[in-house]
Design a protein around this motif. Structure first.
Motif, PDB file in Angstrom:
ATOM      1  N   GLU A  50      79.146 133.705  46.402  1.00  0.00           N
ATOM      2  CA  GLU A  50      80.391 133.006  46.486  1.00  0.00           C
ATOM      3  C   GLU A  50      80.482 131.726  47.465  1.00  0.00           C
ATOM      4  O   GLU A  50      79.848 131.721  48.279  1.00  0.00           O
ATOM      5  CB  GLU A  50      81.685 134.041  46.906  1.00  0.00           C
ATOM      6  CG  GLU A  50      82.902 133.124  46.812  1.00  0.00           C
ATOM      7  CD  GLU A  50      84.117 134.258  47.134  1.00  0.00           C
ATOM      8  OE1 GLU A  50      85.205 134.004  46.620  1.00  0.00           O
ATOM      9  OE2 GLU A  50      83.865 135.197  47.798  1.00  0.00           O
TER      10      GLU A  50
ATOM     11  N   CYS B 155      87.797 138.670  37.374  1.00  0.00           N
ATOM     12  CA  CYS B 155      86.991 137.726  38.390  1.00  0.00           C
ATOM     13  C   CYS B 155      87.743 137.608  39.556  1.00  0.00           C
ATOM     14  O   CYS B 155      89.249 137.116  39.334  1.00  0.00           O
ATOM     15  CB  CYS B 155      86.597 136.518  37.685  1.00  0.00           C
ATOM     16  SG  CYS B 155      85.487 135.467  38.812  1.00  0.00           S
TER      17      CYS B 155
ATOM     18  N   LEU C 289      86.148 135.721  42.350  1.00  0.00           N
ATOM     19  CA  LEU C 289      85.485 134.856  43.237  1.00  0.00           C
ATOM     20  C   LEU C 289      86.239 133.430  43.037  1.00  0.00           C
ATOM     21  O   LEU C 289      87.011 133.177  42.238  1.00  0.00           O
ATOM     22  CB  LEU C 289      84.242 134.457  42.500  1.00  0.00           C
ATOM     23  CG  LEU C 289      83.135 135.246  42.475  1.00  0.00           C
ATOM     24  CD1 LEU C 289      81.784 134.966  41.759  1.00  0.00           C
ATOM     25  CD2 LEU C 289      82.727 135.956  43.892  1.00  0.00           C
TER      26      LEU C 289
ATOM     27  N   ALA D 134      85.303 130.425  40.693  1.00  0.00           N
ATOM     28  CA  ALA D 134      84.042 131.126  39.945  1.00  0.00           C
ATOM     29  C   ALA D 134      83.225 130.098  38.793  1.00  0.00           C
ATOM     30  O   ALA D 134      82.333 130.333  38.547  1.00  0.00           O
ATOM     31  CB  ALA D 134      84.425 132.383  39.373  1.00  0.00           C
TER      32      ALA D 134
ATOM     33  N   GLN E 131      80.398 128.506  39.929  1.00  0.00           N
ATOM     34  CA  GLN E 131      79.273 129.254  39.930  1.00  0.00           C
ATOM     35  C   GLN E 131      78.558 129.726  38.305  1.00  0.00           C
ATOM     36  O   GLN E 131      77.430 129.527  38.081  1.00  0.00           O
ATOM     37  CB  GLN E 131      79.699 130.873  40.624  1.00  0.00           C
ATOM     38  CG  GLN E 131      80.425 130.631  42.045  1.00  0.00           C
ATOM     39  CD  GLN E 131      79.531 130.209  42.872  1.00  0.00           C
ATOM     40  OE1 GLN E 131      78.188 130.203  42.801  1.00  0.00           O
ATOM     41  NE2 GLN E 131      80.117 130.105  44.117  1.00  0.00           N
TER      42      GLN E 131
END
Length: 605
Positions: free
Chosen positions: A425, A562, A564, A567, A570
């Motif tokens: 993260e 999710c 994060l 995200a 990522q």
């Protein structure tokens, strides 16, 4: 009020006689700002009760009394004690990461006080080659703010480990160095090539240096010994891949500028700025940048103003943080006489703000023209007519099916130990993990209960029909879902992540249908879509519209489990084969610590 059209910046030599006359009080200025606090980043001082006179889009007089510069036609602004700071500069970024064209990106960042960016369009280079870079360069030069382009250096980013739509050659670099908006060479991601003295990498850097321009760096290795010294000797003058205080210190000790980034998902300022705030290193060798900020971040949180505020919150003195986002950057690129400070002769890029810590952007002036007030843009940002070939870049040999995502197990296996890409993260690096996974009907299965789902890279440039499969952990996805994106740094094939092969197939085919973008599926139905028709990377729709769709996409990711922060960023970096430790490419799973293709199945059980 209709948006006004800004003019290109005047060449200093052409307007110097008038600048001198205005500064001397012999001729009237176009604009005078009175009664402000002059934030002087050259001397790191606050100078109250100061006036600024502007002519021909440049600063002419800066001091206690611009009265002699005022004529009957001069526009006068009373700053009413506000701080007058230089327009903010982003030292390293990629416009494509905003999901916007240069024009729409400029429109989005102007109200936040960014008046200069240094952009590396290596994303579009991987899809459309030198022609795509030229399109970005040309639209950049049309904008009312300063957009300098760095010629991409590495397409592919790691030769032999991925296949791109086009390749950039040393001859391409030499040609681009002659273009008017090219400021240097983009981040040299192939750091193993530099360390090994690869002839093409050396030729690209030599062409840049012969043109008197700056080579950008990208050293994503923890090795700060001889390998790092070799990289610095090779020519890169800056680096933004540091994540720790020791990284920042190592870079400046070897004569590189340390670029500390705060993007949508990269939070690398707090961990490095202590090199200045606690260790006491010279702050003029540090630069703030964003690297990758998507449209939602820009619209809702800001751009370089967000980065400066964050640096201050991390303990940096406001004037030092402002230097890192203005004069330091201009000096690094050899533009100190053009940009980065409020001083005679420089381009008249200026912000009025009532507070140096919270940094509200109340008025933005670029090239002597008010381009934004109180969060609203007031200037036109012209568009190129993007050619049709830039909008047809998702090429699949045939529709994708669920069978394309089957990972066949070794004969007789009941379970396997498989390599898994581990998402970290708020940072670009990944972890090389392993997981014990079951086998069913001869296929290795993901395990959402262990936070392990499937990842696939679908080739989309040459219609080869190739699909490479693997596993990824860290997103926390639950239930039946899939997410697909044609933004897949840096090769920009299509990345599909999911817990359901059927949904993964639906997602891939949907992006082929719309010409690229990002989609999220849940239980067989699409729940979010961001169309990015230009190169599968950008939209020429307004930033607010793209941001709204991006916000829905982020919400959809949360809806399927999710948790994060940002995200999506990522997700988009899972194929970036120049940042450790484990990535996926069209050629297979890549061990970036060894720079080699590695097997997915580590052991049969």
């Amino acid at each position: 009020m209709e948006p006004q059209r800004s003019l290109p910046p005047n060449n200093w030599a052409d307007v110097a006689p008038r600048l001198i006359a205005v500064a001397a009080g012999r001729a009237p200025a176009d604009l005078v700002i009175r009664n402000g606090i002059w934030v002087n980043v050259q001397s790191r001082e606050l100078l109250p009760q100061s006036d600024i006179a502007i002519a021909e889009g440049r600063f002419a007089y800066c001091g206690p009394d611009a009265g002699p510069c005022i004529g009957p036609e001069t526009e006068v602004i009373d700053a009413e004690g506000a701080y007058m700071i230089p327009g903010l500069i982003d030292g390293h970024m990629h416009i494509e990461s905003g999901m916007l064209t240069p024009a729409e990106f400029a429109r989005a960042i102007i109200p936040h006080g960014t008046t200069t960016i240094f952009t590396d369009p290596h994303e579009i280079a991987n899809v459309l080659g030198l022609a795509g870079v030229r399109l970005m360069h040309d639209e950049a030069l049309m904008q009312p703010i300063n957009i300098w382009t760095q010629m991409p250096s590495c397409a592919p980013s790691a030769p032999g480990l991925e296949t791109t739509g086009f390749e950039i050659t040393a001859e391409d670099v030499a040609e681009a160095m002659q273009w008017p908006g090219i400021i240097g060479l983009g981040e040299m991601m192939n750091f193993p090539g530099v360390i090994a003295a690869d002839p093409q990498m050396l030729a690209e850097m030599a062409a840049t240096m012969r043109a008197g321009k700056v080579v950008g760096g990208h050293y994503a290795s923890p090795d700060k010994g001889h390998a790092f010294a070799a990289y610095a000797a090779g020519g890169p003058a800056d680096d933004h891949e540091g994540t720790a205080e020791s990284d920042a210190i190592a870079r400046v000790r070897l004569g590189m500028r340390s670029m500390m980034r705060l993007g949508s998902a990269w939070y690398d300022v707090e961990s490095q700025i202590t090199a200045v705030t606690e260790k006491g290193l010279d702050p003029r060798n540090f630069i703030l940048c964003t690297d990758d900020s998507h449209s939602g971040t820009i619209v809702n949180e800001g751009h370089m103003n967000r980065v400066v505020r964050h640096a201050i919150a991390c303990g940096c003195e406001p004037l030092v943080a402002l230097q890192m986002a203005t004069i330091n950057t201009a000096t690094h690129f050899g533009l100190e006489r053009e940009l980065g400070s409020i001083a005679p002769g420089r381009r008249a890029d200026l912000i009025l703000t009532s507070d140096l810590t919270t940094l509200p952007i109340e008025r933005v002036i670029a090239r002597g023209v008010t381009v934004a007030r109180d969060g609203k843009g007031l200037v036109d940002c012209p568009h190129l007519d993007w050619p049709e070939e830039s909008r047809r870049t998702v090429h699949l040999r045939r529709p994708i099916t669920a069978e394309d995502y089957v990972i066949k197990a070794p004969a007789g296996a009941n379970a396997v130990v498989a390599k898994v890409i581990g998402v970290v993260e708020n940072q670009a690096p990944t972890k090389a993990l392993t997981a014990e996974l079951s086998v069913s009907d001869g296929a290795v299965q993901g395990d959402p209960d262990k936070d392990v789902c499937q990842i696939a890279l679908v080739e989309r440039h040459r219609a080869t029909g190739g699909v490479v499969n693997g596993f990824v952990s860290g997103f926390g996805y639950k239930g039946r879902m899939a997410m697909a994106s044609t933004v897949a740094h840096d090769s920009h094939h299509m990345i599909v992540v999911g817990t359901s092969r059927e949904d993964m197939a639906l997602a891939a085919n949907r992006l082929a249908e719309v010409g690229g973008g990002i989609t999220v599926f849940k239980d067989g139905a699409e729940i979010a879509l961001v169309e990015l028709p230009i190169a599968g990377l950008m939209s020429d729709s307004p930033a607010s519209e793209v941001a709204a769709k991006a916000e829905r996409m982020v919400a959809a990711m949360a809806e399927v489990g999710c948790t994060l922060n940002n995200a999506y960023m990522q997700h988009s970096l899972l194929a970036l084969v120049v940042i450790p430790e484990l990535r996926i490419s069209d050629l297979g799973l890549v061990d970036v610590t060894r720079f080699e293709i590695t097997e997915l199945i580590e052991k049969t059980l």
